[in-house]
Design a protein around this motif. Structure first.
Motif, mmCIF file in Angstrom:
data_model
loop_
_atom_site.group_PDB
_atom_site.id
_atom_site.type_symbol
_atom_site.label_atom_id
_atom_site.label_comp_id
_atom_site.label_asym_id
_atom_site.label_seq_id
_atom_site.Cartn_x
_atom_site.Cartn_y
_atom_site.Cartn_z
ATOM 1 N N LEU A 74 3.596 4.348 6.097
ATOM 2 C CA LEU A 74 3.872 3.143 6.900
ATOM 3 C C LEU A 74 2.571 2.452 7.319
ATOM 4 O O LEU A 74 2.407 1.248 7.145
ATOM 5 N N VAL A 75 1.634 3.234 7.842
ATOM 6 C CA VAL A 75 0.384 2.643 8.326
ATOM 7 C C VAL A 75 -0.386 1.974 7.189
ATOM 8 O O VAL A 75 -0.999 0.917 7.365
ATOM 9 N N CYS A 76 -0.314 2.577 6.005
ATOM 10 C CA CYS A 76 -1.019 1.966 4.871
ATOM 11 C C CYS A 76 -0.385 0.652 4.463
ATOM 12 O O CYS A 76 -1.063 -0.245 3.985
ATOM 13 N N LEU A 77 0.912 0.542 4.651
ATOM 14 C CA LEU A 77 1.596 -0.656 4.160
ATOM 15 C C LEU A 77 1.581 -1.811 5.155
ATOM 16 O O LEU A 77 1.587 -2.973 4.759
ATOM 17 N N ILE A 78 1.588 -1.532 6.440
ATOM 18 C CA ILE A 78 1.599 -2.647 7.398
ATOM 19 C C ILE A 78 0.208 -3.291 7.452
ATOM 20 O O ILE A 78 -0.793 -2.645 7.146
ATOM 21 N N PRO A 79 0.163 -4.588 7.803
ATOM 22 C CA PRO A 79 -1.127 -5.318 7.725
ATOM 23 C C PRO A 79 -2.110 -4.922 8.830
ATOM 24 O O PRO A 79 -2.376 -5.692 9.758
ATOM 25 N N THR A 80 -2.665 -3.713 8.724
ATOM 26 C CA THR A 80 -3.562 -3.220 9.771
ATOM 27 C C THR A 80 -4.904 -3.947 9.790
ATOM 28 O O THR A 80 -5.517 -4.082 10.845
ATOM 29 N N THR A 81 -5.371 -4.416 8.629
ATOM 30 C CA THR A 81 -6.700 -5.035 8.604
ATOM 31 C C THR A 81 -6.713 -6.294 9.457
ATOM 32 O O THR A 81 -7.519 -6.417 10.389
ATOM 33 N N ALA A 102 -1.528 -3.613 -2.949
ATOM 34 C CA ALA A 102 -2.205 -2.698 -3.872
ATOM 35 C C ALA A 102 -2.002 -1.246 -3.446
ATOM 36 O O ALA A 102 -1.775 -0.366 -4.284
ATOM 37 N N LYS A 103 -2.070 -0.992 -2.145
ATOM 38 C CA LYS A 103 -1.899 0.378 -1.649
ATOM 39 C C LYS A 103 -0.507 0.906 -1.962
ATOM 40 O O LYS A 103 -0.322 2.091 -2.254
ATOM 41 N N TYR A 104 0.452 0.024 -1.921
ATOM 42 C CA TYR A 104 1.824 0.384 -2.238
ATOM 43 C C TYR A 104 1.876 1.029 -3.621
ATOM 44 O O TYR A 104 2.457 2.087 -3.813
ATOM 45 N N PHE A 132 -9.104 4.918 3.467
ATOM 46 C CA PHE A 132 -9.504 3.589 3.004
ATOM 47 C C PHE A 132 -9.016 2.514 3.969
ATOM 48 O O PHE A 132 -9.738 1.582 4.324
ATOM 49 N N ASN A 133 -7.770 2.667 4.395
ATOM 50 C CA ASN A 133 -7.154 1.710 5.305
ATOM 51 C C ASN A 133 -7.971 1.562 6.599
ATOM 52 O O ASN A 133 -8.172 0.453 7.095
ATOM 53 N N ALA A 134 -8.444 2.690 7.118
ATOM 54 C CA ALA A 134 -9.226 2.653 8.358
ATOM 55 C C ALA A 134 -10.607 2.057 8.106
ATOM 56 O O ALA A 134 -11.107 1.231 8.884
HETATM 57 K K LIG Z 1 -2.463 -1.413 6.164
#
Ligand SMILES: [K+]
Ligand SMILES: Nc1ncnc2c1ncn2[C@@H]1O[C@H](COP(=O)(O)OP(=O)(O)OP(=O)(O)O)[C@@H](O)[C@H]1O
Ligand SMILES: [Mg+2]
Length: 701
Positions: free
Chosen positions: A282-289, A604-606, A642-644
């Protein structure tokens, strides 16, 4: 022929309003790099303080990450405490990196706020309590601490004393050291009556004595507002930011539902996923950046303006600055220095120079404007000062454009030609041609002619001169290159306006404008779909400053102007709009670029994670495992790391803003889609593969 019978003193040029580059070197506040060591250190501490869920709840994306991190922490701790099972390194690492994700976002915001907070601390030290000498109705003086002043109090301030509060000078003229606010060390002139009457609490009178009528309650002064502003405590989300936040929250919700729906499917295929994996996904997919950097981008934009000595009261105005296409400027006090002074008396044909001199003097005796006082100075000779008992004074107003006196036997007026022409209508008289020639000559030189009339008789002309601030032409050219049309609007006559417009190099001008005309012109431009900026200094500019999308008041202007606008330029430089536009554009483009990058990244992460997750149940998915990731666990951990790191890597860009090139909006859009869209798609593949390599080589999970 007209003869000049007197020449007044050359206009003394007040030092304020030097346009150009100097702003940065003479900032009142200690300027440091946005990545100053001390700021970074403090921000690191604040990143932890900002974990408070009550603060974080304002940012839905990061709030979801925090909730996820709490969840995985609980699971991991339970695992650790359970003596029967092996300590789960994978769960521990995912948990740690989820916390890092939130901390990095908090850190970005804290760094963005850092410089402002340091400057607010400096300003607080300036805000000292002083004793005010309040003058009562009977003229008696009462001492009172500045914190006990109320609006309307009249305070006497003498050379060497600190002005106890914000207000307007109602009596006298003085030089004032405003460096505490503006950083400019040269003194400025503050005087009653005109557009240079506003004084700011905390600044110091250097010479003479003035009476200041207080206009702001203690605690609501300019300095207080300035502190709140640089500190960011008054910051509100702009409509654009709110719209983007809603979009990001929507995306977060959609992915949350998608992940929840994934589990039944996974169970069905005999590959039930652990809660840790689902949270990580979930965290990788939501727009965290963009979710993590959004507020930092906005704060950094405001901060960049403060560094250029512009105080923006609203973020919305900063954004409008990036899109505005027309700049309207007031003439006197904005394009010129604003100390219009009488420099010559030109009697009409056959009029005794002494008669013109006397009439000019009489009509100015009660004229408290700087123009009026300069006429008294030029024409005044106490020995010949005529008696005015029983006379009625007529004050100058921006809509009548005249001032004067009604004596028992006659009425004297002085004012703009068109206003005097209207006055003469009642006698069915006109201004004589030779007087018109004189006014034209004065106007063509950029001066302001005031025609003096006694009942039906035109006595002559008073010439007022003002000086155009240097460096205007080049700066207006820069504005033109940015696609911004400059229009000067003035209450002055068309000839003077034309001369000054040509000297300053504006694109267009509107003359003989009343305050209503100024506002109407702005409305008209806005109805054409344009965002309009206005710079002005006078009380008569206030309606227009309020109507404009970007209203920049000169710091030298009146309280009314400063309150009506949504920005104050401490340098009183009308061309500061160049910087305002650039910073606004940069803010909009930076936000767009990082949003594009963030969303492309998530897509892309998806593709990076889904195949890795289901590889056990569907070995044929291995073909989709284009990156050849080592194991499902290392793939997921790599994605979280990577996300972080993406947030950290983009902090400098978010805070400094993207590099701005002169380009059309569509070019900028195309370039952004290319760089940040494609970049956003490609970098996760490279980044995650590399991290996966490190993790598998070290045999971490
Ligand atoms: K994300
Ligand atoms: N004290 C005065 N007495 C009589 N007439 C005046 C006086 N001061 C100004 N005027 C006339 O009134 C006109 C309008 O003056 P005002 O200061 O309101 O202009 P404005 O609208 O602020 O425009 P700008 O500041 O751009 O010149 C001036 O051009 C001048 O002709
Ligand atoms: Mg004005």
């Amino acid at each position: 022929m007209t003869t000049t019978i007197a020449t007044g003193p050359e206009p003394t040029r007040p030092p304020e309003g030097q346009p150009g580059s100097g702003a940065r070197d003479r900032h009142p506040l200690p300027t440091r790099s946005i990545f100053d060591r001390a700021i970074l250190g403090r921000a690191a501490g604040e990143a932890f303080a900002k974990l408070d869920p009550r603060t974080l709840a304002r940012n839905p994306v990061m709030f979801v990450v925090e909730v996820g991190a709490v969840l995985t922490t609980v699971l991991w701790v339970r695992d650790v405490l359970d003596a029967g099972s092996e300590p789960n390194t994978f769960a521990g690492l995912v948990t740690a990196w989820l916390w890092f994700t939130v901390l990095f976002a908090n850190f970005a915001e804290a760094v963005a706020e850092g410089r402002g907070k340091a400057q607010a601390a400096t300003l607080r030290r300036t805000r000292s309590e002083t004793m005010a000498r309040v003058r009562g109705a009977d003229g008696t003086i009462e001492e009172r601490p500045s914190t006990a002043l109320v609006v309307g109090d009249e305070c006497v301030v003498t050379a060497g004393e600190v002005i106890p509060g914000d207000g307007d000078v109602v009596e006298g003229i003085a030089t004032v050291d405003e460096s505490a606010i503006t950083g400019e060390s040269a003194p400025v002139i503050r005087e009653s009556g005109g557009d240079r009457s506003a004084v700011t609490g905390g600044t110091r009178v250097l010479s003479d004595e003035i009476v200041v009528r207080i206009t702001a309650e203690p605690g609501a002064t300019f300095l207080d507002r300035m502190i709140a502003l640089v500190e960011g405590s008054a910051r509100q989300k702009t409509p654009n930011e709110i719209a983007l936040s809603i979009l990001l929250a929507g995306l977060t919700l959609i992915f949350l539902l998608a992940i929840v729906a994934l589990q039944p499917f996974a169970i069905y295929s005999g590959d039930e996923q652990t809660l840790i994996v689902l949270v990580a996904l979930l965290v990788c997919l939501i727009p965290t950046t963009i979710g993590g950097l959004l507020s930092a981008i906005g704060i950094a934009g405001m901060d960049r303006l403060v560094q250029r000595n512009v105080l923006a009261m609203s973020g919305r105005a900063v954004e409008a600055g990036g899109d505005c296409s027309t700049l309207l400027l007031d003439k006197t006090g904005t394009i010129t220095f604003g100390n219009r002074r009488a420099t010559g008396l030109h009697p009409a044909h056959g009029v005794d120079p002494a008669r013109l001199r006397e009439a000019a003097l009489l009509s100015s005796l009660a004229d408290e404007t700087p123009e009026g006082r300069s006429i008294v100075e030029l024409a005044g000779d106490d020995a010949t000062r005529p008696g005015t008992t029983g006379a009625d004074f007529v004050e100058f107003s921006a809509s009548t454009r005249m001032s004067g006196i009604d004596l028992a036997d006659r009425s004297i007026r002085k004012g703009a030609s068109d206003a005097v022409a209207r006055w003469l209508d009642q006698y069915e008289q006109r201004i004589p041609d030779e007087v018109v020639t004189t006014t034209s000559r004065i106007s063509d030189d950029g001066g302001t002619p005031l025609v003096v009339v006694e009942d039906a008789t035109v006595l002559g002309v008073v010439a007022l001169t003002d000086v155009v601030k240097p460096g205007m032409r080049e700066r207006f050219e820069e504005l033109r290159a940015l696609g911004i049309r400059t229009v000067m609007i003035t209450g002055d006559n068309p000839r003077t306006a034309k001369a000054i417009a040509a000297e300053a190099g504006v694109d267009d001008f509107l003359a003989e404008a009343t305050p209503e005309d100024k506002m109407a012109l702005i409305r008209e431009e806005q109805q054409g779909g344009n965002l309009v900026a206005m710079t002005g200094d006078g009380t008569n500019d206030a309606p227009a400053l309020a109507q404009a999308d970007v209203g920049v008041a000169m710091n030298t202007g009146t309280q009314a102007a400063k309150e009506a606008g949504n920005m104050v330029d401490l340098d009183s430089d009308p061309t500061k709009l160049i910087e305002i536009v650039q910073i606004g554009k940069q803010l909009l483009i930076t936000r767009g670029a990082l949003t594009t990058f963030s969303i492309a990244n998530d897509v892309a992460k998806y593709f990076a994670i889904i195949p890795a997750m289901f590889i056990v149940a569907y070995p044929q998915l291995d073909e989709l495992n284009v990156m050849g990731l080592d194991s499902p666990e290392s793939a997921i951990l790599s994605a979280v790391v990577f996300n972080a790191l993406a947030i950290v890597a983009l902090i400098p860009l978010a805070l400094r803003g993207v590099h701005l090139q002169a380009a059309t909006a569509s070019e900028v859009l195309r370039r952004n889609l290319l760089i940040y869209g494609l970049g956003g798609l490609v970098t996760p593949f490279i980044g995650i593969t590399l991290i996966d390599l490190v993790i598998s080589t070290l045999g971490i999970v």
